[in-house]
Design an enzyme around this catalytic site. Structure first.
Site, PDB file in Angstrom:
ATOM      1  N   GLU A 283       0.828  -1.225   0.000  1.00 14.10           N
ATOM      2  CA  GLU A 283       0.000   0.000   0.000  1.00 14.10           C
ATOM      3  C   GLU A 283       0.859   1.271   0.000  1.00 14.10           C
ATOM      4  O   GLU A 283       0.570   2.249   0.686  1.00 14.10           O
ATOM      5  CB  GLU A 283      -1.027  -0.048   1.133  1.00 14.10           C
ATOM      6  CG  GLU A 283      -1.960  -1.243   0.936  1.00 14.10           C
ATOM      7  CD  GLU A 283      -3.279  -1.178   1.664  1.00 14.10           C
ATOM      8  OE1 GLU A 283      -3.740  -0.080   1.984  1.00 14.10           O
ATOM      9  OE2 GLU A 283      -3.843  -2.259   1.879  1.00 14.10           O
TER      10      GLU A 283
HETATM   11  C1  FAD Z   1       2.832  -9.762   0.743  1.00 10.04           C
HETATM   12  C2  FAD Z   1       2.393  -8.743  -0.265  1.00 10.04           C
HETATM   13  C3  FAD Z   1       1.041  -8.469  -0.415  1.00 10.04           C
HETATM   14  C4  FAD Z   1       0.616  -7.530  -1.366  1.00 10.04           C
HETATM   15  N1  FAD Z   1      -0.732  -7.334  -1.572  1.00 10.04           N
HETATM   16  C5  FAD Z   1      -1.126  -6.574  -2.631  1.00 10.04           C
HETATM   17  C6  FAD Z   1      -2.516  -6.508  -2.994  1.00 10.04           C
HETATM   18  O1  FAD Z   1      -3.398  -7.113  -2.342  1.00 10.04           O
HETATM   19  N2  FAD Z   1      -2.862  -5.773  -4.081  1.00 10.04           N
HETATM   20  C7  FAD Z   1      -1.937  -5.099  -4.824  1.00 10.04           C
HETATM   21  O2  FAD Z   1      -2.321  -4.455  -5.808  1.00 10.04           O
HETATM   22  N3  FAD Z   1      -0.609  -5.147  -4.511  1.00 10.04           N
HETATM   23  C8  FAD Z   1      -0.196  -5.878  -3.444  1.00 10.04           C
HETATM   24  N4  FAD Z   1       1.150  -5.952  -3.135  1.00 10.04           N
HETATM   25  C9  FAD Z   1       2.132  -5.232  -3.960  1.00 10.04           C
HETATM   26  C10 FAD Z   1       2.764  -4.048  -3.262  1.00 10.04           C
HETATM   27  O3  FAD Z   1       1.817  -3.025  -3.073  1.00 10.04           O
HETATM   28  C11 FAD Z   1       3.987  -3.609  -4.071  1.00 10.04           C
HETATM   29  O4  FAD Z   1       4.969  -4.614  -3.903  1.00 10.04           O
HETATM   30  C12 FAD Z   1       4.507  -2.252  -3.646  1.00 10.04           C
HETATM   31  O5  FAD Z   1       3.616  -1.234  -4.008  1.00 10.04           O
HETATM   32  C13 FAD Z   1       5.888  -1.931  -4.246  1.00 10.04           C
HETATM   33  O6  FAD Z   1       5.904  -2.139  -5.604  1.00 10.04           O
HETATM   34  P1  FAD Z   1       7.090  -3.011  -6.281  1.00 10.04           P
HETATM   35  O7  FAD Z   1       7.175  -4.285  -5.504  1.00 10.04           O
HETATM   36  O8  FAD Z   1       6.854  -3.107  -7.724  1.00 10.04           O
HETATM   37  O9  FAD Z   1       8.397  -2.205  -5.974  1.00 10.04           O
HETATM   38  P2  FAD Z   1       9.057  -1.094  -6.927  1.00 10.04           P
HETATM   39  O10 FAD Z   1       8.026  -0.098  -7.310  1.00 10.04           O
HETATM   40  O11 FAD Z   1       9.809  -1.773  -7.994  1.00 10.04           O
HETATM   41  O12 FAD Z   1      10.083  -0.409  -5.926  1.00 10.04           O
HETATM   42  C14 FAD Z   1      11.362  -0.946  -5.625  1.00 10.04           C
HETATM   43  C15 FAD Z   1      12.069   0.031  -4.697  1.00 10.04           C
HETATM   44  O13 FAD Z   1      12.243   1.292  -5.360  1.00 10.04           O
HETATM   45  C16 FAD Z   1      11.653   2.326  -4.592  1.00 10.04           C
HETATM   46  N5  FAD Z   1      11.072   3.334  -5.483  1.00 10.04           N
HETATM   47  C17 FAD Z   1      10.251   3.150  -6.541  1.00 10.04           C
HETATM   48  N6  FAD Z   1       9.920   4.320  -7.103  1.00 10.04           N
HETATM   49  C18 FAD Z   1      10.533   5.286  -6.372  1.00 10.04           C
HETATM   50  C19 FAD Z   1      10.580   6.721  -6.442  1.00 10.04           C
HETATM   51  N7  FAD Z   1       9.892   7.396  -7.368  1.00 10.04           N
HETATM   52  N8  FAD Z   1      11.325   7.378  -5.530  1.00 10.04           N
HETATM   53  C20 FAD Z   1      12.005   6.710  -4.567  1.00 10.04           C
HETATM   54  N9  FAD Z   1      11.999   5.350  -4.452  1.00 10.04           N
HETATM   55  C21 FAD Z   1      11.274   4.663  -5.342  1.00 10.04           C
HETATM   56  C22 FAD Z   1      10.575   1.636  -3.754  1.00 10.04           C
HETATM   57  O14 FAD Z   1      10.246   2.402  -2.602  1.00 10.04           O
HETATM   58  C23 FAD Z   1      11.273   0.328  -3.424  1.00 10.04           C
HETATM   59  O15 FAD Z   1      12.152   0.513  -2.340  1.00 10.04           O
HETATM   60  C24 FAD Z   1       1.584  -6.833  -2.145  1.00 10.04           C
HETATM   61  C25 FAD Z   1       2.941  -7.117  -1.964  1.00 10.04           C
HETATM   62  C26 FAD Z   1       3.358  -8.048  -1.065  1.00 10.04           C
HETATM   63  C27 FAD Z   1       4.825  -8.356  -0.938  1.00 10.04           C
END
Ligand code: FAD
Length: 380
Positions: A363
């Site tokens: 989230e």
């Molecule tokens: C157990 C679990 C349950 C989940 N449940 C749901 C769900 O029910 N529904 C759903 O839709 N999603 C769900 N998610 C997904 C979750 O919301 C995402 O994993 C999260 O939003 C981060 O996205 P990403 O993993 O693609 O990371 P990325 O976006 O690839 O980010 C990787 C890193 O880069 C950083 N980063 C990215 N962009 C920037 C920026 N502009 N400035 C600074 N730092 C940045 C991030 O903070 C992070 O540290 C879940 C994830 C997990 C692990």
């Protein structure tokens, strides 16, 4: 200003506390070990009204305020953050989203079953290439007149296999970028809807997290939420409130670990005295308590803002950022206070430490919360 909870708030908090101790605690270690989804417990939570707390009573909801909801979330999360994430998704993403933005037919057909626990909801925004950058949706929904054809993959979806109704965000018009995104209600079992394998996770292992594939899934037009192009706004508004629930989850994980550490420090003896009499341990407890109290105030303020009809984007982001850091800091120290026992499963704190990490990721990661906060404070 009044920091006192009402009688009703206290009753809800106590009911959640009792439920967590009597129903969630037995078996929580085994569920974590086996990555087992607590189907029966979710049913019981539905019967007790924990799954549609804030939704309108005419659709089976509890009609409660956000303060009640965060109190319940804190108590459930002290014991079992896997159960509380399902409560959070169902309440603040799915039920709240439908109650606030769904039309009458959608509420009658879907919301009334989600509030009672007859059906469970899931919120599907993230994709392999669209996590923090939620505008990069690759899932498409092509308008075919009276229906859309949905194609794509969603990642890490909580309640992925246990859910019945899925709110799916998809791109309907690429040219319009985020204004060409829509949200749809999709039912489990529809042709072309496939559930991928369960993710093997570090924490919240009792919750079921899956990828989902949509292969030419036919979605009736009446299942679109809001006007054409409302999907991105829908997702952002819903997540803004959802963050308050996750902040409360983080607060609960921290408070649960703190309570265990405090009790343990009064029993465990080293060098002829209970370890809480060593200032190094007492100061750890003092730091934990201070950080948790600050987190609780931020969570309550965000919930209060929402209940008062104030903007809660900033307060919700601050609550999540601080409470999730508190969850990490406090659980690490709780393991330390337990010494070797902190490293084994039966003392619970190692699980809470593993569970804490996710609150800094889903989230909106902590970095994304800082973007929300900094944009808000710099705009004037
Ligand atoms: C157990 C679990 C349950 C989940 N449940 C749901 C769900 O029910 N529904 C759903 O839709 N999603 C769900 N998610 C997904 C979750 O919301 C995402 O994993 C999260 O939003 C981060 O996205 P990403 O993993 O693609 O990371 P990325 O976006 O690839 O980010 C990787 C890193 O880069 C950083 N980063 C990215 N962009 C920037 C920026 N502009 N400035 C600074 N730092 C940045 C991030 O903070 C992070 O540290 C879940 C994830 C997990 C692990």
């Amino acid at each position: 200003m009044d920091f006192k909870l009402t009688e009703e708030h206290l009753m809800i908090r106590d009911a959640a506390r009792d439920f967590a101790k009597t129903e969630l605690l037995p078996g929580v270690i085994e569920r974590d070990e086996k990555q087992e989804f607590p189907k029966e417990l979710i049913k019981k939570m539905g019967d007790l009204g924990f799954l549609g707390m804030m939704a309108s009573p005419e659709y089976g909801g509890g009609g409660m305020d956000t303060i009640s909801y965060v109190l319940a979330m804190e108590e459930l999360s002290k014991i079992d953050a896997s159960a509380s994430v399902m409560v959070s998704v169902n309440n603040s993403l799915v039920c709240w989203g439908l109650d606030t933005f769904g039309n009458e037919e959608q509420k009658k057909k879907y919301l009334s079953k989600l509030t009672t626990g007859e059906k469970l909801g899931a919120f599907c925004l993230s994709e392999p290439e669209a996590g923090s950058d939620a505008t990069s949706q690759r899932t498409t929904a092509i308008d075919k007149g009276d229906h859309y054809i949905l194609n794509g993959t969603k990642n890490w979806i909580t309640n992925g296999s246990s859910g019945d109704y899925f709110l799916v965000i998809a791109q309907t018009d690429k040219e319009k970028k985020h204004k060409g995104i829509n949200a749809f209600i999709v039912e489990k079992g529809w042709d072309g809807f496939e559930i991928g394998p369960k993710e093997q996770k570090l924490g919240i292992r009792g919750s079921d997290t899956h990828s989902l594939n949509f292969n030419d899934v036919k979605v009736p037009k009446e299942n679109r939420i809001g006007e054409d192009g409302f999907g991105f706004k829908f997702a952002m508004k819903t997540l803004s409130g959802g963050r308050i629930g996750i902040a409360a989850q983080a607060l609960g994980i921290a408070a649960g670990a703190y309570e265990l550490a405090k009790d343990y420090s009064k029993q465990r003896k080293a060098f002829g005295t209970e370890i809480c009499n060593h200032q190094a341990i007492a100061f750890k407890l003092a730091d934990m308590h201070t950080q948790i109290t600050a987190a609780r105030h931020l969570v309550m303020k965000a919930a209060w803002d929402k209940d008062q009809g104030e903007n809660y984007d900033l307060s919700g982001a601050m609550a999540k950022l601080h409470a999730s850091k508190t969850a990490m800091d406090v659980t690490i120290e709780a393991v330390q206070v337990h010494g070797g026992n902190g490293y084994v499963k039966e003392y619970h704190v190692e699980r809470l430490m593993r569970d804490a990490k996710i609150t800094q990721i889903y989230e909106g990661t902590s970095e994304i919360q800082k973007i929300v906060i900094s944009r808000s404070i710099l705009k004037d």
